[in-house]
Scaffold this active site. Structure first.
Site, mmCIF file in Angstrom:
data_model
loop_
_atom_site.group_PDB
_atom_site.id
_atom_site.type_symbol
_atom_site.label_atom_id
_atom_site.label_comp_id
_atom_site.label_asym_id
_atom_site.label_seq_id
_atom_site.Cartn_x
_atom_site.Cartn_y
_atom_site.Cartn_z
ATOM 1 N N LYS A 155 0.831 -1.209 0.000
ATOM 2 C CA LYS A 155 0.000 0.000 0.000
ATOM 3 C C LYS A 155 0.871 1.268 0.000
ATOM 4 O O LYS A 155 2.096 1.185 0.186
ATOM 5 C CB LYS A 155 -0.926 -0.036 1.224
ATOM 6 C CG LYS A 155 -1.991 -1.146 1.158
ATOM 7 C CD LYS A 155 -2.953 -1.050 2.343
ATOM 8 C CE LYS A 155 -4.055 -2.091 2.246
ATOM 9 N NZ LYS A 155 -5.000 -1.995 3.406
ATOM 10 N N TYR A 176 -12.396 -1.825 -3.545
ATOM 11 C CA TYR A 176 -12.938 -1.843 -2.183
ATOM 12 C C TYR A 176 -14.458 -1.747 -2.155
ATOM 13 O O TYR A 176 -15.047 -1.321 -1.163
ATOM 14 C CB TYR A 176 -12.313 -0.711 -1.355
ATOM 15 C CG TYR A 176 -10.922 -1.040 -0.834
ATOM 16 C CD1 TYR A 176 -10.680 -2.220 -0.125
ATOM 17 C CD2 TYR A 176 -9.858 -0.164 -1.027
ATOM 18 C CE1 TYR A 176 -9.418 -2.521 0.369
ATOM 19 C CE2 TYR A 176 -8.583 -0.459 -0.531
ATOM 20 C CZ TYR A 176 -8.378 -1.637 0.169
ATOM 21 O OH TYR A 176 -7.132 -1.935 0.657
ATOM 22 N N PHE A 200 -15.606 4.115 7.229
ATOM 23 C CA PHE A 200 -14.200 4.334 6.887
ATOM 24 C C PHE A 200 -13.928 4.333 5.387
ATOM 25 O O PHE A 200 -12.791 4.504 4.964
ATOM 26 C CB PHE A 200 -13.322 3.281 7.569
ATOM 27 C CG PHE A 200 -13.623 1.853 7.183
ATOM 28 C CD1 PHE A 200 -13.046 1.282 6.048
ATOM 29 C CD2 PHE A 200 -14.484 1.075 7.956
ATOM 30 C CE1 PHE A 200 -13.316 -0.035 5.697
ATOM 31 C CE2 PHE A 200 -14.759 -0.252 7.602
ATOM 32 C CZ PHE A 200 -14.173 -0.800 6.466
ATOM 33 N N ARG A 237 -2.503 -14.409 3.655
ATOM 34 C CA ARG A 237 -3.281 -13.773 4.730
ATOM 35 C C ARG A 237 -2.676 -14.070 6.088
ATOM 36 O O ARG A 237 -2.626 -13.210 6.965
ATOM 37 C CB ARG A 237 -4.745 -14.246 4.702
ATOM 38 C CG ARG A 237 -5.573 -13.741 3.539
ATOM 39 C CD ARG A 237 -5.780 -12.252 3.518
ATOM 40 N NE ARG A 237 -6.452 -11.713 4.679
ATOM 41 C CZ ARG A 237 -7.140 -10.563 4.689
ATOM 42 N NH1 ARG A 237 -7.256 -9.831 3.594
ATOM 43 N NH2 ARG A 237 -7.691 -10.121 5.794
ATOM 44 N N THR A 261 -6.114 -7.533 10.367
ATOM 45 C CA THR A 261 -6.317 -6.267 9.664
ATOM 46 C C THR A 261 -5.753 -5.084 10.446
ATOM 47 O O THR A 261 -5.102 -4.208 9.881
ATOM 48 C CB THR A 261 -7.829 -6.054 9.406
ATOM 49 O OG1 THR A 261 -8.303 -7.132 8.592
ATOM 50 C CG2 THR A 261 -8.084 -4.734 8.716
ATOM 51 N N ASN A 283 -2.000 0.021 7.165
ATOM 52 C CA ASN A 283 -1.616 -1.349 7.537
ATOM 53 C C ASN A 283 -0.793 -2.071 6.468
ATOM 54 O O ASN A 283 -0.781 -3.290 6.391
ATOM 55 C CB ASN A 283 -2.833 -2.163 7.982
ATOM 56 C CG ASN A 283 -3.866 -2.321 6.890
ATOM 57 O OD1 ASN A 283 -3.655 -1.879 5.763
ATOM 58 N ND2 ASN A 283 -4.963 -2.972 7.215
ATOM 59 N N HIS A 303 -2.085 -5.263 1.318
ATOM 60 C CA HIS A 303 -3.375 -5.873 0.995
ATOM 61 C C HIS A 303 -3.137 -7.282 0.461
ATOM 62 O O HIS A 303 -2.187 -7.506 -0.282
ATOM 63 C CB HIS A 303 -4.114 -5.061 -0.077
ATOM 64 C CG HIS A 303 -5.318 -5.792 -0.620
ATOM 65 N ND1 HIS A 303 -6.555 -5.718 -0.009
ATOM 66 C CD2 HIS A 303 -5.448 -6.654 -1.661
ATOM 67 C CE1 HIS A 303 -7.401 -6.507 -0.677
ATOM 68 N NE2 HIS A 303 -6.759 -7.085 -1.674
ATOM 69 N N GLU A 319 -9.726 -9.970 -8.054
ATOM 70 C CA GLU A 319 -8.780 -8.869 -7.849
ATOM 71 C C GLU A 319 -7.636 -8.936 -8.859
ATOM 72 O O GLU A 319 -7.186 -7.902 -9.365
ATOM 73 C CB GLU A 319 -8.267 -8.893 -6.404
ATOM 74 C CG GLU A 319 -9.386 -8.560 -5.422
ATOM 75 C CD GLU A 319 -8.960 -8.567 -3.957
ATOM 76 O OE1 GLU A 319 -7.829 -9.027 -3.657
ATOM 77 O OE2 GLU A 319 -9.748 -8.107 -3.120
HETATM 78 P P1 DAT Z 1 -8.197 -6.565 5.111
HETATM 79 O O1 DAT Z 1 -7.370 -5.490 4.468
HETATM 80 O O2 DAT Z 1 -7.470 -7.246 6.233
HETATM 81 O O3 DAT Z 1 -8.776 -7.527 4.120
HETATM 82 P P2 DAT Z 1 -10.842 -5.386 5.246
HETATM 83 O O4 DAT Z 1 -11.083 -5.963 3.892
HETATM 84 O O5 DAT Z 1 -11.856 -5.654 6.299
HETATM 85 O O6 DAT Z 1 -9.411 -5.826 5.825
HETATM 86 O O7 DAT Z 1 -10.707 -3.788 5.135
HETATM 87 C C1 DAT Z 1 -9.988 -3.212 4.068
HETATM 88 C C2 DAT Z 1 -9.135 -2.095 4.609
HETATM 89 O O8 DAT Z 1 -9.960 -1.070 5.137
HETATM 90 C C3 DAT Z 1 -8.232 -2.510 5.770
HETATM 91 O O9 DAT Z 1 -7.002 -3.039 5.309
HETATM 92 C C4 DAT Z 1 -8.055 -1.251 6.526
HETATM 93 C C5 DAT Z 1 -9.372 -0.512 6.305
HETATM 94 N N1 DAT Z 1 -10.294 -0.708 7.423
HETATM 95 C C6 DAT Z 1 -10.985 -1.832 7.710
HETATM 96 N N2 DAT Z 1 -11.761 -1.678 8.782
HETATM 97 C C7 DAT Z 1 -11.567 -0.404 9.183
HETATM 98 C C8 DAT Z 1 -12.077 0.404 10.238
HETATM 99 N N3 DAT Z 1 -12.966 -0.092 11.113
HETATM 100 N N4 DAT Z 1 -11.641 1.667 10.354
HETATM 101 C C9 DAT Z 1 -10.747 2.180 9.483
HETATM 102 N N5 DAT Z 1 -10.225 1.496 8.454
HETATM 103 C C10 DAT Z 1 -10.637 0.230 8.296
HETATM 104 MG MG MG Z 2 -10.260 -7.469 2.738
#
Ligand code: DAT
Ligand code: MG
Length: 153
Positions: free
Chosen positions: A11, A51, A59, A87, A93, A114, A117, A130
């Site tokens: 990222k 996304y 968010f 993963r 996350t 974080n 991805h 993806e």
């Molecule tokens: P991951 O990236 O582990 O697949 P995700 O698909 O649930 O997680 O979310 C995508 C991204 O969005 C994640 O890397 C960081 C951001 N994110 C997720 N939940 C969040 C939250 N509650 N507040 C802020 N950012 C968030």
């Molecule tokens: Mg995800």
């Protein structure tokens, strides 16, 4: 089956912090095979598609702003159980919950930044979707890694 493919992305925070090599090194050393890579900047439209599952969540706008804020390294990695294995290597996350030894647990502190991805292994077909979103077929390379006979029994 050593040919599962998964989508991985360093990222914008990882690029700015000089962590592309660290991320690639971890995946490479595990025995996963890099089959595609693209250094690029994600535009608004691609961010919304990538996304899409999070559209409407509080968010979401911040997430789109972050992921479009600078260049990313988009990649496709191949190997046995690649989606789930990546993963596991990424960790939770929220880096604050990620175990030490994981990429997020070692390299991040904040949910919004974080580092990496990876396709969701619990979302059937997310890896292929993806990969298709970011890469054309001819951008993915077929080859054997010389050490594959030592990585796999
Ligand atoms: P991951 O990236 O582990 O697949 P995700 O698909 O649930 O997680 O979310 C995508 C991204 O969005 C994640 O890397 C960081 C951001 N994110 C997720 N939940 C969040 C939250 N509650 N507040 C802020 N950012 C968030
Ligand atoms: Mg995800």
């Amino acid at each position: 089956h050593h040919d599962e493919r998964t989508f991985v992305m360093a990222k914008p925070d990882a690029v700015q912090r000089g962590l592309i090599g660290e991320i690639i090194q971890r995946l490479e050393e595990r025995g996963l095979k890099l089959v595609g890579a693209k250094f690029m900047q994600i535009d608004e439209e691609l961010a919304h598609e990538h996304y899409g599952e999070h559209e409407g969540k509080p968010f979401f706008e911040g997430l789109v702003e972050f992921i479009t804020s600078g260049p990313v390294m988009a990649m496709v990695w191949e190997g046995a159980d690649a989606t789930r294995q990546v993963r596991q290597m990424m960790g939770e996350t929220d880096p604050a919950d990620a175990q030490p030894g994981t990429i997020r647990g070692d390299l991040g502190l904040d949910l919004g930044h974080n580092v990496i991805h990876g396709s969701d292994h619990e979302d059937e077909g997310a890896n292929e979707r993806e990969i298709d979103l970011f890469f054309d077929d001819e951008e993915l390379v077929d080859y054997e890694r010389a050490d594959a006979v030592w990585v796999y029994e």
